[in-house]
Design a protein around this motif. Structure first.
Motif, PDB file in Angstrom:
ATOM      1  N   ILE A 234      -1.267  -1.396  -4.377  1.00 21.75           N
ATOM      2  CA  ILE A 234      -2.596  -0.512  -4.257  1.00 21.75           C
ATOM      3  C   ILE A 234      -2.318   0.907  -3.620  1.00 21.75           C
ATOM      4  N   ARG A 235      -3.113   1.818  -4.056  1.00 23.17           N
ATOM      5  CA  ARG A 235      -3.077   3.391  -3.475  1.00 23.17           C
ATOM      6  C   ARG A 235      -4.674   3.525  -3.071  1.00 23.17           C
TER       7      ARG A 235
ATOM      8  N   ALA B 127       0.688  -1.159  -0.177  1.00 22.39           N
ATOM      9  CA  ALA B 127       0.111  -0.054  -0.056  1.00 22.39           C
ATOM     10  C   ALA B 127       0.806   1.240  -0.147  1.00 22.39           C
ATOM     11  N   LEU B 128       0.668   2.129  -1.214  1.00 17.01           N
ATOM     12  CA  LEU B 128       1.394   3.285  -1.058  1.00 17.01           C
ATOM     13  C   LEU B 128       0.450   4.563  -0.977  1.00 17.01           C
ATOM     14  N   GLY B 129       0.927   5.675  -0.686  1.00 12.30           N
ATOM     15  CA  GLY B 129       0.340   6.855  -0.116  1.00 12.30           C
ATOM     16  C   GLY B 129      -0.188   8.044  -1.044  1.00 12.30           C
ATOM     17  N   HIS B 130       0.121   7.510  -2.462  1.00 14.99           N
ATOM     18  CA  HIS B 130      -0.343   8.407  -3.576  1.00 14.99           C
ATOM     19  C   HIS B 130      -1.835   8.746  -3.351  1.00 14.99           C
TER      20      HIS B 130
ATOM     21  N   MET C 299      -1.059   7.061 -13.070  1.00 17.45           N
ATOM     22  CA  MET C 299      -0.630   6.497 -11.849  1.00 17.45           C
ATOM     23  C   MET C 299      -1.804   5.514 -11.407  1.00 17.45           C
ATOM     24  N   PRO C 300      -2.040   4.467 -11.790  1.00 18.19           N
ATOM     25  CA  PRO C 300      -3.080   3.565 -11.497  1.00 18.19           C
ATOM     26  C   PRO C 300      -3.471   3.370  -9.895  1.00 18.19           C
TER      27      PRO C 300
END
Length: 298
Positions: free
Chosen positions: A188-189, A149-152, A174-175
């Motif tokens: 996942i974002r 999990a990324l914070g975008h 950026m999907p």
């Protein structure tokens, strides 16, 4: 805030606004998770923490959603200590220990590599992100994590779209969810529907211990910074434009672009049944407010 209100009323109003913001962010994250099937039963999520406002908010919101989620999932926090001079290495371990969140801090001198390889004055983002991704993917495998999990957030996604168009010649963004190039990991974002402005306010309300990045954010004349400024100016000058552009990312008509790999332009022939996305798709939207005289459609 209205300073004319009594102190008690101001405090009540501030709490109300804070609760409303938290509920909105939790709802938006929940919607993104549901829309893109980001989390499944039994998933182990590696939440990447940079020490910035967005990743703190991501972890905080996922923790609140986990307790009420319809499916069980685990969280483990991860931070890559890139050995930046003056980096306060104690901040994240103390914060995560107080939360009771399992975590792993990986120490790799990617800062030294970037400073050694990239000439002074050149953008470091490309090499820095590649080194960071490599370590994230390696540790995710070691921890047995099923998702990364990324914070975008929404603004990051739009900025990336324009960066690729202006500088890369690609209609590529950026999907919210992707499989890594090697096919081993799902990224996942969950903040995909969240505005940066809301996350900034949320971080201030929660008083996250923000750790500044001296490698990326301090660089002058970044292309992303220019794109961010452009979008902010558009948002101020034309309210609703940012929301409209993000909706466009979710409603793509390949037949009205020019990519022959996505649509068979060469094979187009007349047909008896009108095409659902035919030439009406190129008509400009009608705005009766802009007309000087009434228009009869019949």
């Amino acid at each position: 805030m209205d300073l004319a209100l009594p102190t008690t009323r101001r405090a009540q109003k501030a709490r109300y606004e804070a609760n409303k913001l938290a509920k909105r962010l939790r709802r938006q994250v929940g919607e993104a998770i549901g829309d893109f099937n980001m989390i499944s039963a039994g998933d182990k999520l590696m939440v990447c923490l940079s020490g910035g406002k967005d990743s703190y908010a991501l972890l905080d919101i996922l923790l609140s959603l986990r307790d009420k989620a319809p499916v069980p999932f685990e969280l483990v926090a991860f931070n890559l200590d890139q050995k930046q001079p003056g980096f306060p290495a104690h901040v994240l371990p103390e914060y995560l220990t107080a939360l009771g969140v399992p975590f792993r801090i990986e120490q790799r001198d990617t800062y030294g590599v970037v400073k050694r390889v990239i000439p002074e004055g050149k953008t470091t983002c490309g090499l820095c992100s590649r080194l960071r991704r490599g370590n994230i993917y390696r540790v995710a495998a070691e921890l047995g994590c099923t998702k990364i999990a990324l914070g975008h957030h929404r603004d990051d996604m739009l900025e990336t779209l324009f960066l690729n168009m202006f500088y890369g010649g690609k209609l590529k963004g950026m999907p919210p969810k992707l499989v890594t190039d090697d096919g081993r990991h799902v990224v996942i974002r969950p903040l995909a529907y969240c505005r940066e402005q809301d996350l900034t306010e949320y971080a201030q309300l929660k008083q996250f211990p923000i750790i500044p990045c001296n490698l990326c954010g301090s660089q002058p004349n970044l292309q992303r910074r220019a794109i961010k400024d452009m979008l902010q100016q558009w948002g101020q000058q034309f309210p609703g434009r940012i929301e409209s552009m993000f909706r466009a990312l979710q409603d793509v008509a390949p037949s009205h672009l020019a990519d022959r790999k996505l649509f068979d332009f060469a094979g187009l022939t007349p047909q008896a049944v009108p095409a659902a996305d035919g030439d009406l798709g190129v008509d400009e939207p009608i705005s009766f407010d802009d007309c000087d005289s009434p228009i009869s459609l019949f």
